[in-house]
Design an enzyme around this catalytic site. Structure first.
Site, PDB file in Angstrom:
ATOM      1  N   PHE A  19      -3.270   7.420  -2.066  1.00 35.42           N
ATOM      2  CA  PHE A  19      -4.705   7.599  -2.894  1.00 35.42           C
ATOM      3  C   PHE A  19      -4.145   9.053  -3.944  1.00 35.42           C
ATOM      4  O   PHE A  19      -3.446   8.526  -3.801  1.00 35.42           O
ATOM      5  CB  PHE A  19      -5.571   9.371  -1.735  1.00 35.42           C
ATOM      6  CG  PHE A  19      -6.160   8.301  -0.249  1.00 35.42           C
ATOM      7  CD1 PHE A  19      -7.185   7.579  -0.555  1.00 35.42           C
ATOM      8  CD2 PHE A  19      -5.419   8.228   0.832  1.00 35.42           C
ATOM      9  CE1 PHE A  19      -7.868   7.783   0.228  1.00 35.42           C
ATOM     10  CE2 PHE A  19      -6.749   7.352   2.114  1.00 35.42           C
ATOM     11  CZ  PHE A  19      -7.182   7.144   1.488  1.00 35.42           C
ATOM     12  N   TYR A  94       1.851  -6.050  -7.168  1.00 34.05           N
ATOM     13  CA  TYR A  94       1.800  -4.992  -5.710  1.00 34.05           C
ATOM     14  C   TYR A  94       3.363  -5.235  -6.133  1.00 34.05           C
ATOM     15  O   TYR A  94       4.196  -6.103  -5.887  1.00 34.05           O
ATOM     16  CB  TYR A  94       1.119  -6.129  -4.779  1.00 34.05           C
ATOM     17  CG  TYR A  94       1.573  -5.423  -3.470  1.00 34.05           C
ATOM     18  CD1 TYR A  94       1.458  -3.887  -3.164  1.00 34.05           C
ATOM     19  CD2 TYR A  94       2.404  -6.117  -2.543  1.00 34.05           C
ATOM     20  CE1 TYR A  94       1.618  -3.917  -1.864  1.00 34.05           C
ATOM     21  CE2 TYR A  94       2.666  -5.564  -1.815  1.00 34.05           C
ATOM     22  CZ  TYR A  94       3.357  -4.413  -1.373  1.00 34.05           C
ATOM     23  OH  TYR A  94       3.578  -3.834  -0.008  1.00 34.05           O
ATOM     24  N   ASP A 138       1.693  12.145 -17.111  1.00 36.87           N
ATOM     25  CA  ASP A 138       1.684  12.611 -16.213  1.00 36.87           C
ATOM     26  C   ASP A 138       2.694  12.261 -15.369  1.00 36.87           C
ATOM     27  O   ASP A 138       2.619  10.983 -14.257  1.00 36.87           O
ATOM     28  CB  ASP A 138       0.437  12.338 -14.898  1.00 36.87           C
ATOM     29  CG  ASP A 138       0.593  12.896 -13.642  1.00 36.87           C
ATOM     30  OD1 ASP A 138       0.746  13.826 -13.914  1.00 36.87           O
ATOM     31  OD2 ASP A 138      -0.218  12.964 -13.338  1.00 36.87           O
ATOM     32  N   ALA A 142       6.343  10.985  -7.942  1.00 34.95           N
ATOM     33  CA  ALA A 142       5.331   9.965  -7.530  1.00 34.95           C
ATOM     34  C   ALA A 142       5.054   8.756  -8.650  1.00 34.95           C
ATOM     35  O   ALA A 142       4.334   7.694  -7.734  1.00 34.95           O
ATOM     36  CB  ALA A 142       4.027  10.836  -7.327  1.00 34.95           C
ATOM     37  N   ASN A 143       5.130   8.578  -9.459  1.00 32.70           N
ATOM     38  CA  ASN A 143       4.789   7.729 -10.747  1.00 32.70           C
ATOM     39  C   ASN A 143       5.912   6.721 -10.902  1.00 32.70           C
ATOM     40  O   ASN A 143       5.363   6.239 -11.865  1.00 32.70           O
ATOM     41  CB  ASN A 143       3.601   8.473 -12.098  1.00 32.70           C
ATOM     42  CG  ASN A 143       2.784   8.966 -11.565  1.00 32.70           C
ATOM     43  OD1 ASN A 143       1.744   8.796 -10.079  1.00 32.70           O
ATOM     44  ND2 ASN A 143       2.324   9.315 -11.932  1.00 32.70           N
TER      45      ASN A 143
END
Length: 626
Positions: A19, A94, A138, A142-143
């Site tokens: 999310f 993916y 950003d 996490a990125n």
């Protein structure tokens, strides 16, 4: 509104991979190219918000423009049509792997060699992005993903902006509370940003993968943002053993407060990382250790004392010279004493009465996130009080305005009230079921809502033209700026009856279920088909009827055979043929017919005609020629 299981009849959504602040990412299957993909879908509750809708589309445009092996590729974008309106999505490569955040949380700090390799690849990705005019804005652990093949992938350009549009603060496009630990000082102040802001954020990431924790932590996003602006980071080697001074130098140059003192491009940062990886000194200035700093200060102090000189020989003074000397010294002592007293008095006055106050202009922080705005105002010396208010034009947790207003001159240290938006006013959706569309609009308008859209949906016959529901549903709260979808009954859904002749009853009913039909009856009919086989339906196949109609299945008794063509046959040949087909009935021999000599005693007429169904115990009429 819920996320559909299929998008554009091409992508079959599977499990949720994660999310984000405004989206959810699904593992999906591309049914056309037969490959796994990741599909990012705008959260259903945000799809009707224009600001989030436009931001999501900007992410798709930014990411699609970046084709680089270290950037997650975008394959496709689109919008799925749902009863509540269009739902945008992004189809991405993916990546089977884990994020740097997960690696640090589960395995702890990376080795310096591996950390350098990963961040160097991330530098390449960001440099490519910057060369194409896109600032990420950003960058965080996490990125950044590491694939199963150890490839580095930078992802999530969700709040990226074109460099030409970077005059707006990052917080004008997204709340930054979740990423405060990686904000550049200029982002924290709400100033304009450029590529060097991404360099700073990547420096924070490098710091964390080397030490296991970010350079600054705090109890709140505001305290972390304040440290980014005001505090110097502790060198990584002081946080974790085994890190070299050269690596300290690279990290601390990337974390310079002033963008002019940082690496000016991500390529420059990568070049220094490669030097350190190869055992060469970086171009970044070396950071002194505590021992080196102490030694340097001691050396400087020794130089300031100057070379030693021999004292002058003592001279005898006569009484006049001695008196003159004593008088001069006394006057200097008096002057020094007076200055000391004045200093004390001035200090007391400043401490007691606050000294001379200066006027400061209140900066314009409208539209910034509350965290950024508070940091900006505190940096100007103001005391802060926050007040939450609903607002239809400013996103939640962003600043509506200040009191005193922007550009007002006030005394430094004054209290500023920051009015923070809670988003549009929330009200309860009234129940408008069974009303007409016009009546429903009137009732919803009276409740404070002003944007409506009609959608039709199947209903019972008595609810045709009547409201059967709304989205959001009745009694649920919703922002008054949201579009309320009024769902009007269109009557029972209709379908064409498919042809199920030749099928068993069970198979026929299952096939009719696929078309939406659920109500059935049966009628046994005379038929040459095998017993139990469906011969047809009532209404017939191809007829358009409501899906709640009762479909009669006509089922064969299996009591007939197909009448053969007996023309020209003698009775002695025709009878055995009929008996062989199961006929047990009676022959009705009609009067002979004058048909010419060649047809003498041959069948010239039969009833039932050839090809029709005949009951096995039925009467067959034949006429013969004479």
């Amino acid at each position: 509104m819920t996320t559909p299981s299929h998008l554009s009849d091409r992508y079959e959504l599977g499990e949720i991979l994660g999310f984000g602040g405004m989206s959810e990412v699904h593992l999906a299957r591309d049914l056309r190219l037969h490959r796994d993909v990741a599909v990012k879908v705008l959260r259903a509750d945000l799809a009707r918000d224009p600001s989030f809708y436009l931001r999501f589309r900007r992410e798709a445009q930014n990411a699609a423009a970046l084709n680089h092996p270290a950037i997650v590729a975008v394959y496709d974008t689109g919008e799925a049509e749902t009863p509540a309106g269009p739902l945008p999505y992004i189809v991405m490569e993916y990546v089977d792997g884990v994020t740097l955040r997960d690696i640090v949380h589960t395995e702890g700090p990376m080795t310096p060699k591996r950390a350098i390799e990963v961040i160097a690849d991330a530098c390449q990705a960001l440099n490519f992005s910057h060369q194409n005019g896109i600032i990420h804005r950003d960058v965080k652990p996490a990125n950044i993903m590491i694939s199963a093949t150890n490839a580095v992938k930078v992802m999530d350009f969700g709040i990226a902006r074109a460099i030409a549009d970077s005059g707006n603060s990052v917080t004008q496009t997204a709340a930054v509370i979740g990423t405060a630990q990686y904000l550049s000082p200029e982002q924290a102040r709400g100033d304009s940003v450029d590529a060097r802001s991404d360099v700073y954020s990547l420096g924070c990431v490098l710091y964390e993968v080397l030490t296991g924790e970010p350079p600054f932590t705090g109890d709140s996003p505001v305290s972390v943002a304040y440290q980014h602006v005001r505090e110097d980071p502790i060198p990584p080697s002081a946080r974790h053993e085994g890190l070299s001074a050269d690596l300290d130098a690279v990290v601390l140059k990337a974390l310079a407060k002033n963008p002019e003192n940082r690496y000016q491009t991500a390529a420059e940062m990568r070049a220094d990382l490669v030097r350190v990886h190869n055992g060469e000194p970086p171009e970044a200035p070396k950071v002194l250790t505590d021992a080196e700093r102490t030694s340097l200060l001691s050396s400087a102090a020794g130089n300031l004392s100057g070379p030693r000189t021999d004292p002058l020989p003592r001279q005898d003074l006569d009484d006049t010279d001695r008196d003159r000397s004593i008088g001069s010294v006394g006057r200097w002592v008096a002057v020094v004493a007076v200055l000391a007293v004045l200093t004390v008095v001035v200090t007391i006055a400043i401490n007691t009465f606050g000294g001379i106050t200066r006027d400061v202009q209140v900066p314009d922080v409208r539209g910034q996130s509350s965290a950024d705005a508070i940091a900006t105002l505190q940096n100007r010396g103001f005391k802060i009080r926050t007040l939450q208010k609903p607002d239809s034009t400013i996103p939640p947790d962003h600043v509506i305005g200040t009191d005193p207003a922007a550009n007002t001159s006030v005394s430094a240290g004054d209290e500023i009230t920051v009015n923070v938006s809670t988003g549009p006013e929330q009200r309860e959706i009234p129940d408008v079921s069974t009303l007409t569309y016009a009546e429903a609009v009137k009732k919803l308008t009276a409740a404070g809502f002003g944007r409506f859209k009609q959608a039709n949906s199947p209903s019972t016959p008595e609810l045709v033209g009547k409201v059967i529901g709304t989205n959001p549903p009745a009694n649920q709260t919703s922002a008054i700026t949201n579009v309320v979808i009024i769902i009007v009954g269109s009557g029972p859904a209709t379908k064409d009856i498919p042809d199920v002749a030749g099928q068993t009853v069970d198979v026929a009913q299952k096939n009719l279920n696929v078309y939406g039909f659920t109500k059935f009856s049966q009628a046994s009919v005379d038929s040459p088909r095998p017993a139990g086989e469906v011969t047809g339906t009532n209404p017939p196949a191809g007829t358009t009827v409501p899906v709640d109609s009762v479909i009669e299945l006509q089922v064969s008794k299996g009591n007939q055979f197909v009448m053969p063509d007996l023309s020209g046959m003698f009775w002695v040949d025709a009878e055995p043929r009929l008996r062989a087909l199961g006929w047990t009935g009676m022959l009705d021999k009609g009067a002979d017919v004058d048909a010419g000599g060649s047809q003498h005693n041959r069948v010239v007429y039969q009833n039932p005609p050839a090809g029709t169904g005949v009951n096995r115990d039925g009467i067959i009429t034949l006429r013969f020629g004479q």
